[in-house]
Design a protein around this motif. Structure first.
Motif, PDB file in Angstrom:
ATOM      1  N   VAL A  69      -3.942  14.352  -8.752  1.00  0.00           N
ATOM      2  CA  VAL A  69      -5.075  13.957  -7.912  1.00  0.00           C
ATOM      3  C   VAL A  69      -4.581  13.038  -6.796  1.00  0.00           C
ATOM      4  O   VAL A  69      -3.912  12.025  -7.068  1.00  0.00           O
ATOM      5  N   PRO A  70      -4.885  13.320  -5.526  1.00  0.00           N
ATOM      6  CA  PRO A  70      -4.421  12.463  -4.424  1.00  0.00           C
ATOM      7  C   PRO A  70      -5.143  11.119  -4.421  1.00  0.00           C
ATOM      8  O   PRO A  70      -6.344  11.050  -4.681  1.00  0.00           O
ATOM      9  N   LEU A  71      -4.384  10.081  -4.128  1.00  0.00           N
ATOM     10  CA  LEU A  71      -4.965   8.742  -4.138  1.00  0.00           C
ATOM     11  C   LEU A  71      -4.169   7.809  -3.238  1.00  0.00           C
ATOM     12  O   LEU A  71      -3.039   8.081  -2.848  1.00  0.00           O
ATOM     13  N   ASN A  72      -4.796   6.684  -2.923  1.00  0.00           N
ATOM     14  CA  ASN A  72      -4.137   5.555  -2.277  1.00  0.00           C
ATOM     15  C   ASN A  72      -3.938   4.473  -3.327  1.00  0.00           C
ATOM     16  O   ASN A  72      -4.890   4.125  -4.038  1.00  0.00           O
ATOM     17  N   ALA A  73      -2.728   3.961  -3.418  1.00  0.00           N
ATOM     18  CA  ALA A  73      -2.415   2.954  -4.432  1.00  0.00           C
ATOM     19  C   ALA A  73      -2.113   1.626  -3.757  1.00  0.00           C
ATOM     20  O   ALA A  73      -1.664   1.574  -2.606  1.00  0.00           O
ATOM     21  N   ARG A  74      -2.347   0.560  -4.500  1.00  0.00           N
ATOM     22  CA  ARG A  74      -2.083  -0.781  -3.964  1.00  0.00           C
ATOM     23  C   ARG A  74      -1.639  -1.721  -5.074  1.00  0.00           C
ATOM     24  O   ARG A  74      -2.234  -1.764  -6.159  1.00  0.00           O
ATOM     25  N   PHE A  75      -0.584  -2.495  -4.774  1.00  0.00           N
ATOM     26  CA  PHE A  75      -0.218  -3.666  -5.564  1.00  0.00           C
ATOM     27  C   PHE A  75      -0.516  -4.875  -4.692  1.00  0.00           C
ATOM     28  O   PHE A  75      -0.088  -4.921  -3.527  1.00  0.00           O
TER      29      PHE A  75
ATOM     30  N   ASP B 187       0.840  -1.191   0.000  1.00  0.00           N
ATOM     31  CA  ASP B 187       0.000   0.000   0.000  1.00  0.00           C
ATOM     32  C   ASP B 187       0.878   1.245   0.000  1.00  0.00           C
ATOM     33  O   ASP B 187       1.824   1.351   0.791  1.00  0.00           O
ATOM     34  N   LEU B 188       0.544   2.180  -0.864  1.00  0.00           N
ATOM     35  CA  LEU B 188       1.244   3.461  -0.953  1.00  0.00           C
ATOM     36  C   LEU B 188       0.176   4.552  -0.854  1.00  0.00           C
ATOM     37  O   LEU B 188      -0.549   4.821  -1.815  1.00  0.00           O
ATOM     38  N   GLN B 189       0.083   5.167   0.315  1.00  0.00           N
ATOM     39  CA  GLN B 189      -0.992   6.112   0.581  1.00  0.00           C
ATOM     40  C   GLN B 189      -0.541   7.551   0.365  1.00  0.00           C
ATOM     41  O   GLN B 189       0.648   7.860   0.366  1.00  0.00           O
ATOM     42  N   ASN B 190      -1.564   8.404   0.178  1.00  0.00           N
ATOM     43  CA  ASN B 190      -1.337   9.844   0.004  1.00  0.00           C
ATOM     44  C   ASN B 190      -0.320  10.114  -1.107  1.00  0.00           C
ATOM     45  O   ASN B 190       0.690  10.794  -0.907  1.00  0.00           O
ATOM     46  N   THR B 191      -0.590   9.571  -2.259  1.00  0.00           N
ATOM     47  CA  THR B 191       0.313   9.730  -3.387  1.00  0.00           C
ATOM     48  C   THR B 191      -0.495  10.184  -4.605  1.00  0.00           C
ATOM     49  O   THR B 191      -1.627  10.640  -4.483  1.00  0.00           O
ATOM     50  N   SER B 192       0.092  10.066  -5.778  1.00  0.00           N
ATOM     51  CA  SER B 192      -0.599  10.385  -7.028  1.00  0.00           C
ATOM     52  C   SER B 192       0.148   9.682  -8.151  1.00  0.00           C
ATOM     53  O   SER B 192       1.244   9.157  -7.955  1.00  0.00           O
TER      54      SER B 192
END
Length: 611
Positions: free
Chosen positions: A286-292, A261-266
């Protein structure tokens, strides 16, 4: 004697590494690949229904896990035929959008085929869930604050909203879903002339309460795809996520990590293959939370996912409509197209979708130079030959000094041999005498290494370009070379196809038994070049140097043909350049005589009678 022993030990260890790699690494990898194929066949036969994982819900949710079809189909065509669809038809793409789930899960690349045969099938990129190697992209909504809202799922059946029933560059398509509880969802797909989809999700609120939703997007991939697993190019989950920079994970890494999880990213994220890629892209900044993530909910199917959830909710007041726009890249990794998207839309470092390697500052300019020459000449193989000439011209001053020193080395060969005889029992004195000779004649004994050393980064950068760039794929040269990115298809061990067998399947040594015409030409040019240089004074070293062309010939047998052609042409230019420079500096160059001496029987040494 110690020097000779060390050289022999180094050669033996090198051979042990080569054969050990084949036996302990390459062999087991082949066995594992065969086992995976057998397992996949067993899965299809069993046709076990797969449950759908629940969606993660939170105040700012993590990306939802990929949903799996409960139905198993015999093949891709059956899966496509089993659902209602909207056709996609552009100059570069052919496929359809699944109305069940409003999911992009059927896509083929019209301009690219599986082999050089013009009748071979075109490349398939996306495949519906329910069959082996499913690969799809979808957008959706997640409720804010865990609210109980009837949202469309992967099983929801959407309808076409409007008159357009085919997605083309000129005609976007809008799909509609009514949840029956006051919310109407619409999803509009637009596509450009290449590989970029613009997806606009909207929510119309006909209820009496305000609704807040988080938009998400994901790329899901079922089963572990076959990859080259080569060190110079990444294949697998990837993305560029603001301060996290480039994130690249192998499929085996994901099986260990399971969730990243990589939070508060874009930024953007997806999957990359050697020549093709998919990605979901939010609007820049745009701010987002990313996940692999990786999961195996049934124990029989690996599921990989690259996904994001935007962290700013979309709020829809009663009687109002709100929307969210995002993008999907699904297609070929064409440099010009990707660079164009980066400039036109501002996508963060989208060019990193193509892995230019550690020496990107060399590989990318090398690619640009090749493409410029290709635009003039019309043949990538000839462009490679022209690049070789240009590189030779750039490094000519250094090569000139090197060959000048080698010419001096050849002039003093008789004196060096006399020193060796005079001090054959006193090695320190011999070394001292030779150092004085080098100093007096202004000879640098290491100068001959410089042309090879400066060639290594150029060779590597060209190898990277030929190996990874889509533009080199299926690019013909002349004659039997119809794909510069693939090895020479001929093989002397099958008498160029006259013998119907494949020696590469032999255990341990099979990997070295693909030897085409161009690798042999390269080996001959390398051998001829070595005949121009002064032979090493030590017989053992001379023998080892004599084996180098043979070793390199077998090593390059499976390299891309374009690279082998470059090396052979480079050797030919080096021989010509070295011959002229050495002649100009007064060194005797008897290339033909040196070559003929190789085939003469050496006289037996005369034994001195004992006293």
């Amino acid at each position: 004697m110690t020097d000779n022993r060390n050289v022999i030990i180094a050669i033996v260890l090198s051979m042990l590494v080569l054969f050990g790699w084949q036996f302990f690494v390459a062999g087991p990898q082949l066995q594992r690949a065969q086992q995976q194929q057998e397992l996949a066949a067993a899965q299809a036969a069993a046709a076990t229904p797969v449950p759908t994982p629940a969606t993660t819900v939170a105040a700012t949710p993590g990306p939802a896990e990929a949903a799996v079809s409960n139905t198993v189909y015999p093949d891709r065509a059956a899966a496509i035929a089993a659902t209602q669809r909207v056709t996609i038809d552009t100059e570069d793409l052919h496929g359809s959008i699944n109305l069940t789930g409003a999911r992009l899960d059927d896509l083929e690349l019209k301009q690219y085929q599986e082999t050089v045969d013009p009748t071979s099938p075109i490349i398939t990129l996306l495949t519906p869930s329910g069959v082996h190697n499913a690969y799809y992209i979808e957008q959706g909504w997640a409720p804010a604050n865990g609210a109980a809202i009837a949202l469309p799922t992967n099983a929801s059946v959407w309808t076409v909203d409007g008159a357009n029933t085919k997605l083309t560059v000129a005609t976007p398509v809008t799909l509609k879903f009514d949840n029956g509880a006051g919310l109407i969802f619409r999803r509009t797909f637009a596509v450009d002339e290449h590989y970029l989809f613009t997806v606009t999700q909207s929510v119309e609120n006909k209820g009496t309460a305000q609704v807040s939703l988080f938009p998400y997007a994901r790329v899901a991939r079922h089963d572990t795809p076959k990859v080259a697993n080569f060190f110079i190019q990444h294949e697998g989950p990837t993305g560029v996520l603001a301060s996290n920079n480039l994130v690249a994970k192998k499929y085996t890494d994901m099986q260990k990590d399971q969730t990243i999880d990589l939070q508060n990213t874009s930024g953007w994220l997806g999957f990359t293959d050697k020549y093709w890629a998919t990605a979901v892209l939010s609007k820049p900044g745009v701010p987002l939370n990313a996940r692999f993530s990786w999961s195996n909910p049934t124990g029989t199917m690996d599921i990989y996912q690259s996904s994001y959830v935007e962290t700013t909710p979309v709020t829809v007041a009663p009687g109002a409509t709100a929307s969210n726009e995002s993008y999907v890249f699904a297609g070929a990794k064409e440099v010009a197209v990707i660079d164009g998207y980066k400039q036109a839309y501002g996508f963060d470092r989208l060019d990193l979708m193509i892995d230019w390697g550690w020496l990107h500052f060399l590989t990318y300019p090398m690619f640009k130079l090749l493409t410029i020459l290709y635009g003039v000449i019309g043949n990538f193989g000839v462009a490679v030959l022209c690049v070789t000439v240009l590189v030779k011209a750039v490094f000519f001053p250094l090569a000139n000094r090197s060959y000048k020193s080698m010419a001096a080395m050849r002039r003093v060969q008789p004196e060096m041999k006399a020193m060796q005889e005079r001090f054959k029992d006193d090695k320190p004195a011999q070394q001292q005498a030779m150092m004085e000779l080098y100093k007096r004649e202004k000879i640098n004994p290491l100068s001959g290494c410089w042309p090879m050393l400066i060639q290594i980064p150029v060779f590597y950068s060209l190898y990277t370009v030929i190996f990874i760039s889509l533009e080199m794929r299926h690019a013909p040269f002349f004659g039997w070379i119809q794909d510069l990115a693939a090895p020479d298809p001929t093989n002397i061990f099958t008498l160029f196809g006259l013998i119907a067998w494949d020696p590469t399947f032999l255990p341990i040594i099979g990997g070295y038994l693909h030897l085409g015409v161009w690798p042999v030409i390269m080996g001959i040019t390398m051998w001829v070049q070595m005949k121009l240089n002064p032979p090493p004074p030590d017989p053992t070293q001379a023998m080892i140097f004599g084996l180098m062309p043979i070793i390199f010939t077998f090593m390059l047998g499976t390299f891309p043909a374009g690279l082998v052609i470059y090396w052979a042409w480079n050797n030919t230019l080096s021989v010509t350049q070295q011959w002229f420079i050495m002649k100009r500096h007064g060194a005797e160059v008897n290339l033909f005589g040196n070559i003929m001496d190789t085939f003469k029987r050496k006289p037996k040494p005369v034994e001195t009678p004992k006293a």
